[in-house]
Design an enzyme around this catalytic site. Structure first.
Site, PDB file in Angstrom:
ATOM      1  N   PRO A   1      81.498  -6.282  22.116  1.00 12.69           N
ATOM      2  CG  PRO A   1      80.566  -5.977  19.995  1.00 12.69           C
ATOM      3  CD  PRO A   1      80.233  -5.948  21.450  1.00 12.69           C
TER       4      PRO A   1
ATOM      5  CG  ASP B   1      79.973  -1.567  22.060  1.00 13.57           C
ATOM      6  OD1 ASP B   1      80.059  -2.310  21.068  1.00 13.57           O
ATOM      7  OD2 ASP B   1      79.050  -1.640  22.897  1.00 13.57           O
ATOM      8  CG  HIS B   2      84.058  -2.606  16.087  1.00 15.47           C
ATOM      9  ND1 HIS B   2      83.636  -1.807  15.041  1.00 15.47           N
ATOM     10  CD2 HIS B   2      85.342  -2.945  15.795  1.00 15.47           C
ATOM     11  CE1 HIS B   2      84.618  -1.676  14.158  1.00 15.47           C
ATOM     12  NE2 HIS B   2      85.670  -2.355  14.587  1.00 15.47           N
ATOM     13  NE  ARG B   3      77.470  -3.869  21.342  1.00 16.47           N
ATOM     14  CZ  ARG B   3      76.877  -4.153  22.508  1.00 16.47           C
ATOM     15  NH1 ARG B   3      75.848  -4.991  22.533  1.00 16.47           N
ATOM     16  NH2 ARG B   3      77.307  -3.600  23.631  1.00 16.47           N
TER      17      ARG B   3
ATOM     18  CB  CYS C   1      81.642   4.319  16.232  1.00 15.35           C
ATOM     19  SG  CYS C   1      83.022   3.978  17.349  1.00 15.35           S
TER      20      CYS C   1
END
Length: 479
Positions: free
Chosen positions: A272, A449-451, A453
């Site tokens: 994501p 990758d928004h997972r 940070c």
């Protein structure tokens, strides 16, 4: 008496399971030395010259140029002369080496070591087998001639499609590879109608591929004759439903292009991602670079590129924001922060886009990083990068400004967590010290990758990079 040994396509490492023959370096009848490169193959990661662990005469080659072979498929056979006996005649082979055999992956065991086969025995990775000099022995020309005379030199086997009298008859089909069986099922190829070109009639993937091409050419010729008027008006439809105009070109996604396609698709599917960007005034950075490269005297080193300076800025930023030097273990649902920075950089070559990796970039200065980038770039242009030099990256820097574009939204190089994109540096109107001026401006884009940070961390990383670009003195604090 000579012994004929079969050399199979070795495991080239990094999880690669197949390779395409690009160019044969030897012909049938040529004399080869131990560890001499015999074929150039292309994997999904690099061009590789594969050395043969045997010394002798090439008696057969398997696969034409352009053929894709799985790991473990026969490449060629070599007639190896026996050791000289006390009477000067060729010695008889020992019972353990009386029949052709292939080396085991470890190069040990009966029939696979140098003692029994005359080869170096080390064929796991095709970048030179590196056998000790003591194991290499020179075959006297008179003994070699005598040994070769006892072994018929044949051309590579030609695959023929045979029509059996009873296609559905019982009996085992000489096929080992599950891939070959699956490929035959997918294209309705009856394996009992094929004569294999492998040892003892073994049916190889190349045999099935030729049968498929023959069937397709026959079907296409029949269709052109029967449906020519219709094709002139109605676009053809592919089996997967994709419409294709008459004469459309289809390009297989394989080799480097196929590997890039798979990695980008996986990145978009699993990660994501989000992108943030900022414009930065690079005037001071360009001035500092010019001063560095104009320096003379004993302390003056090689010229430093803009990419090297940006790479050094990235390593300093990752030291401050280690969240972005990470990967995600999806099965364990864990974020894995990595201890060292292995910096990848995108390089466009004739074979497609590749990402060489600068190992331990966090321990290097700008000059060292620049030298390594230049070395890897030259290897990339000549197609000599090894798989190890193209894997293991933890963060990627993409300088698409060399293509004359200002900005982009980079796709993360899976399984990394972020990529920094750099646009072209060009004169633009800019407010500098309260006044409008013409400055050297660059757009920086960070896809993350928004997972691993949130936006605050990604923004902080990008802002620090931009500050170092605008005020290189900021970077001096971390040197």
């Amino acid at each position: 008496m000579a012994q004929v040994l079969e050399f199979k396509l070795p495991d080239l490492g990094e999880g690669l399971t197949e390779a395409e023959i690009v160019r044969w370096l030897v012909e049938v009848g040529d004399v080869v030395a131990i560890d001499q490169p015999v074929v150039e193959v292309e994997t999904a990661k690099a061009m590789v010259e594969v050395p043969c662990p045997y010394g002798g005469v090439v008696t057969a080659r398997f696969g034409e140029e352009g053929t894709e072979l799985p790991v473990g498929a026969p490449l060629l056979t070599v007639a190896v002369g026996a050791s000289e006996g006390a009477s000067g005649s060729a010695a008889s082979p020992s019972p353990s080496s009386s029949s052709p055999s292939s080396p085991s992956p470890s190069g040990k065991g009966p029939g696979s070591g140098a003692e029994s086969s005359g080869g170096s025995g080390n064929v796991l990775v095709g970048y030179g087998t590196g056998a000790p000099a003591a194991r290499r022995r020179r075959i006297r020309p008179d003994r070699l001639d005598r040994a070769v005379a006892e072994v018929p030199v044949v051309e590579a086997p030609v695959v023929e499609v045979l029509v059996a009298e009873t296609p559905g008859s019982d009996g085992p089909v000489p096929v080992v590879s599950p891939l070959v069986r699956r490929l035959a099922r997918q294209h309705d190829i009856d394996l009992r109608r094929l004569a294999g070109s492998g040892p003892d009639g073994l049916i190889l993937r190349a045999d099935v591929d030729r049968a498929i091409r023959t069937a397709e050419e026959t079907a296409a010729a029949t269709a052109r004759v029967a449906e020519a008027p219709v094709q002139a008006q109605v676009p053809a439809a592919a089996p997967n439903g994709v419409a294709a105009a008459a004469g459309a070109e289809r390009i297989p996604l394989r080799g480097v292009r196929g590997a890039v396609a798979d990695k980008l698709s996986r990145s978009r599917t699993e990660i994501p991602d989000a992108t943030c960007w900022v414009d930065a005034d690079a005037t001071e950075l360009m001035a500092v670079r010019a001063a560095m490269n104009a320096a003379t005297g004993p302390s003056a080193g090689p010229k430093v590129s803009v990419l090297a300076l940006l790479a050094r800025i990235c390593t300093a930023a990752l030291a401050r924001f280690p969240e972005l030097n990470a990967t995600v273990d999806t099965e364990a649902r864990e974020i894995v922060r990595l201890p060292g920075v292995h910096l990848g950089f995108a390089a466009q070559t004739e074979r497609g886009l590749v990402v060489p990796v600068v190992r331990d970039a966090h321990t290097r200065n700008a000059e060292s990083i620049g030298a390594e980038i230049a070395r890897l770039t030259e290897l990339a242009r000549t197609g000599k990068l090894s798989p190890a030099q193209l894997t293991g990256g933890t963060f990627t820097l993409n300088n698409y400004g060399v293509f004359g574009v200002d900005g982009s939204t980079p796709i993360i190089n899976h399984p990394e967590a972020a990529m920094l994109g750099v646009g072209r540096i060009m004169p633009k109107p800019w407010v500098h010290q309260g006044e409008l001026a013409v400055r050297q401006v660059v757009q920086l884009s960070l896809t993350f990758d928004h997972r691993v940070c949130d936006g605050g961390t990604a923004g902080g990383f990008l802002r620090y990079v931009a500050d170092c670009v605008e005020q290189p003195a900021v970077l001096l604090r971390t040197l």
